[in-house]
Structure formats: C-alpha cells, structure tokens
Write an enzyme that holds these catalytic residues in place. Structure first.
Site, PDB file in Angstrom:
ATOM      1  N   LYS A  12     -22.427  37.803 -61.473  1.00 54.15           N
ATOM      2  CA  LYS A  12     -21.848  39.159 -61.528  1.00 54.15           C
ATOM      3  C   LYS A  12     -20.772  39.294 -60.461  1.00 54.15           C
ATOM      4  O   LYS A  12     -20.758  38.542 -59.473  1.00 54.15           O
ATOM      5  CB  LYS A  12     -22.914  40.240 -61.339  1.00 54.15           C
ATOM      6  CG  LYS A  12     -23.681  40.202 -60.000  1.00 54.15           C
ATOM      7  CD  LYS A  12     -22.970  40.833 -58.828  1.00 54.15           C
ATOM      8  CE  LYS A  12     -23.553  40.389 -57.493  1.00 54.15           C
ATOM      9  NZ  LYS A  12     -22.811  40.753 -56.316  1.00 54.15           N
ATOM     10  N   ASP A 140     -29.651  43.142 -56.620  1.00 55.74           N
ATOM     11  CA  ASP A 140     -28.918  42.820 -57.853  1.00 55.74           C
ATOM     12  C   ASP A 140     -29.845  42.438 -58.999  1.00 55.74           C
ATOM     13  O   ASP A 140     -29.395  42.290 -60.138  1.00 55.74           O
ATOM     14  CB  ASP A 140     -27.959  41.642 -57.600  1.00 55.74           C
ATOM     15  CG  ASP A 140     -26.835  42.026 -56.651  1.00 55.74           C
ATOM     16  OD1 ASP A 140     -26.439  43.203 -56.654  1.00 55.74           O
ATOM     17  OD2 ASP A 140     -26.359  41.143 -55.920  1.00 55.74           O
TER      18      ASP A 140
HETATM   19  O1  C5P Z   1     -30.913  42.647 -51.901  1.00 54.87           O
HETATM   20  P1  C5P Z   1     -30.921  41.352 -51.200  1.00 54.87           P
HETATM   21  O2  C5P Z   1     -32.270  40.727 -51.130  1.00 54.87           O
HETATM   22  O3  C5P Z   1     -29.859  40.411 -51.624  1.00 54.87           O
HETATM   23  O4  C5P Z   1     -30.557  41.732 -49.695  1.00 54.87           O
HETATM   24  C1  C5P Z   1     -30.596  40.836 -48.596  1.00 54.87           C
HETATM   25  C2  C5P Z   1     -30.561  41.632 -47.304  1.00 54.87           C
HETATM   26  O5  C5P Z   1     -29.375  42.462 -47.234  1.00 54.87           O
HETATM   27  C3  C5P Z   1     -31.713  42.616 -47.139  1.00 54.87           C
HETATM   28  O6  C5P Z   1     -32.827  42.009 -46.560  1.00 54.87           O
HETATM   29  C4  C5P Z   1     -31.112  43.687 -46.226  1.00 54.87           C
HETATM   30  O7  C5P Z   1     -31.102  43.243 -44.888  1.00 54.87           O
HETATM   31  C5  C5P Z   1     -29.663  43.748 -46.670  1.00 54.87           C
HETATM   32  N1  C5P Z   1     -29.456  44.808 -47.680  1.00 54.87           N
HETATM   33  C6  C5P Z   1     -29.341  46.141 -47.267  1.00 54.87           C
HETATM   34  N2  C5P Z   1     -29.139  47.126 -48.215  1.00 54.87           N
HETATM   35  C7  C5P Z   1     -29.033  46.813 -49.536  1.00 54.87           C
HETATM   36  C8  C5P Z   1     -29.134  45.479 -49.954  1.00 54.87           C
HETATM   37  C9  C5P Z   1     -29.343  44.490 -48.993  1.00 54.87           C
HETATM   38  O8  C5P Z   1     -29.413  46.456 -46.093  1.00 54.87           O
HETATM   39  N3  C5P Z   1     -28.839  47.784 -50.435  1.00 54.87           N
END
Ligand code: C5P
Length: 299
Positions: A12, A140
């Site tokens: 994406k 995502d």
């Molecule tokens: O969503 P994902 O697992 O890829 O996110 C990795 C890290 O990015 C999370 O552990 C968090 O620290 C940060 N994050 C955030 N807010 C979001 C998405 C991710 O702070 N909406």
C-alpha cells in the site's frame, strides 16, 4: 481440516498521512488515504500438525524475520488462540515488497495469513473477530484485511471508509539501502513537535468521498507528516522525491513512515522517461508497479 491455500499480499501507499495526538495506549490518531499497489508478496498456507512453521524466500527476504518476530507468525498465533485450535500450519512467504520501506508488506502478509487461515479452517472466526486481531497486529493490517483497493482511514487505522479507487496509474517506487523502523519515525516526529518547529494541524476538512477518486484532487491532498522529520535525517530521500517530481511525476511522496519514496505518473511513457532520467546515477533500487484498480483481489 487439511488443505492448502495461496494468497497475494499487496503493498500500500498512503496518498495522505496526517498524524494527530497520541491516544491512550501510546498510539497516534491518524487521517490517511490508503491505496493498494499491484506489487505483492505471495503467501502459501498448508495445514500441517506440529505448530507454526515459516519459510521466507523471494528477492526481498533479507532482513525479514523467520520466526515469532514475523507478523505472519504472530497473526497465526493470534488466529489459533482465538479459534481455540492447536496451531497447525506451514507458511511459505515469497517477499517482493521491501521490508521496512513503509509499503505495508508485513501488514499485508499478516492480513493474508489471517484471512487465509480462517478460510482454510472453515471460517471459525467472524469478520469482527478477525478485525480485532488485525488491529492488534498493526495500524495497516485492518486496511489490508478489508480487501478494499482504496480507503480513508482514521484513528489507529481501524476505522475505514472504502472508496472507489482512482483510475490505475503507473507508479515508481525508489528504495534506499536502509529501512526505517516505524516506531523510530514516530519518535522523530514527536521530537519535531516537542521542539515546536512546525505547528500541528487540526483534522482536515476533506472533500466529499466522490471527489477523492480523482487524481487532480488527490495531488492537491497528497501530504505526509513524516516527510519533514525523515527527510531531515535522510536528505537523500528528499533528493529522490525532488528528482521524481522533476522527472514528471504527478505525485511524489514518502511511503508511510519511510524509507521508500513513491511516485505516481500519468502514463507509462512519463514513467519510462523518469526511469531513464534516474537510472544512470541513482543510489536507489527502482521498482515499477501500478496502483490497484476496482477489481483488486482482497486480503
Ligand atoms: O502499527 P505498527 O505496528 O506498524 O506501529 C509500529 C509502532 O509505531 C508502534 O509500536 C508505535 O510506537 C508507533 N505507532 C504510533 N501510532 C500509530 C501507529 C504506530 O505511535 N497510529
């Protein structure tokens, strides 16, 4: 139940990525336009007693974990725990989406695993139960699970409004030789905001959903809050974006929280000219692909 199932797990891009305040639990609230690409990993799931097995191959396998740290593995663990079954699957993952590039490859793999396992085991979990697991796995993953080619996402990415995708366009992704961990990019954004170097935007007033399927409108809305903090630390990525736009791209943007940059072109000729212009001197790997059309297969 015995059997085998194959799934395509598509990358994406975020045509718009606004990051707002931090919510309870430490995650940030988002406003984002997510569009699928044709670029995809492929997943093959086979029921096999004796736990979870994961084998990773493909040209982009370097740096992809092969055990518990892989999102496919975690997706499988959470699936079996929720279904109340003993884990019994062998997963073969062919990586074509560069990891750590902001193209959502790991999320697509996790969504494909959830969807595929549910089908393989006779659909023991409802859609809301799958969505619950998807949200736990990452921001995502709900979009990837939805099967929608294009969507507006809010909050942590769990609230989605599927939209009619804009007409398919050629895309060029440029990939540096390093990855950027998402949590690190959020940290950089936090530092930038704490230093007050740029005022934080309030939620945007977006045009009606019908207008979001138009490339002219999308070019106007194209924005990514991670560009400033990421480009500051990696000026070569800003250079890549400038080169893509100078070579004729309609949109050039950082992919998610980095490290890749993508560009959308009006037609194949414009992209071919950009590839010719960039190829002789670029430090990036170039991956040509397309934005997904309305018939993009799900999960
Ligand atoms: O969503 P994902 O697992 O890829 O996110 C990795 C890290 O990015 C999370 O552990 C968090 O620290 C940060 N994050 C955030 N807010 C979001 C998405 C991710 O702070 N909406």
């Amino acid at each position: 139940m015995n059997g085998s199932i194959r799934r395509s797990a598509r990358a994406k891009v975020n045509l718009r990525l606004k990051v707002f305040g931090r919510e309870e639990g430490g995650y940030h609230s988002l406003e984002t336009l997510l569009l699928r690409l044709d670029l995809a990993d492929s997943l093959s799931l086979t029921t096999e007693p004796g736990g979870i097995r994961l084998e990773v191959g493909g040209e982009e396998r370097d740096g992809v974990p092969t055990a518990e740290a892989n999102l496919c593995w975690r997706a499988a663990e959470l699936f079996y725990a929720a279904a109340g079954n003993r884990p019994a699957v062998s997963i073969r993952l062919e990586k074509r989406i560069p990891p750590g590039s902001g193209l959502g490859g790991g999320s697509a793999d996790a969504a494909g695993t959830l969807h595929g396992l549910n089908e393989l085991h006779g659909c023991p979990l409802s859609s809301p139960a799958l969505l619950e697991i998807a949200s736990e796995l990452g921001s995502d993953v709900p979009f990837c699970l939805s099967g929608a080619p294009f969507a507006l996402g809010w909050e942590r990415g769990r609230r989605l409004l599927p939209l009619a995708p804009p007409p398919p366009r050629p895309v060029l992704v440029i990939v540096p030789c390093f990855a950027i961990p998402t949590a690190e990019a959020y940290g950089w954004l936090g530092e930038e905001r704490a230093a007050g170097s740029r005022p934080r935007d309030a939620a945007t007033l977006l045009p009606p959903p019908g207008r979001l399927s138009d490339w002219t409108e999308l070019a106007r809305l194209a924005e990514n809050d991670f560009e400033d903090p990421v480009f500051q630390r990696h000026p070569e990525l800003a250079g890549g974006k400038i080169a893509l736009v100078a070579a004729g791209a309609r949109i050039g943007l950082l992919c998610g929280s980095g490290s890749a940059v993508f560009a959308v072109f009006d037609d194949e000729r414009a992209r071919a000219e950009a590839i010719d212009a960039l190829s002789p001197s670029t430090e990036f790997r170039l991956i040509p692909t397309r934005t997904a059309g309305p018939d993009a297969p799900g999960g």
